[in-house]
Design a protein around this motif. Sequence first.
Motif: not given
Length: 82
Positions: A28-32, A54-56, A60-62
Amino acid sequence: MTQFLTEMTPEDVQKVLGRALLEPAFRKQLLADPKGTLTILGFKASPEALAFFAKLGDQAFGDAADDLAAHIAANPLPDVWY
């Protein structure tokens, strides 16, 4: 205190991805905040690396992370892997 940042290697990217797959709070931290998260880890990410992370945010990644977490919960790794 000055923080020295290093360029990310492919191995570093793999480690960050692995951690993101296994740790929902880190994911969550990485994606935010990819840049801030990577900086905290001591990495200087290129614009290309930041775009990749950022594309993660894709569903699909989640989904992949949730599937892996469920699999590991049902099938713990042998102690010899640690």
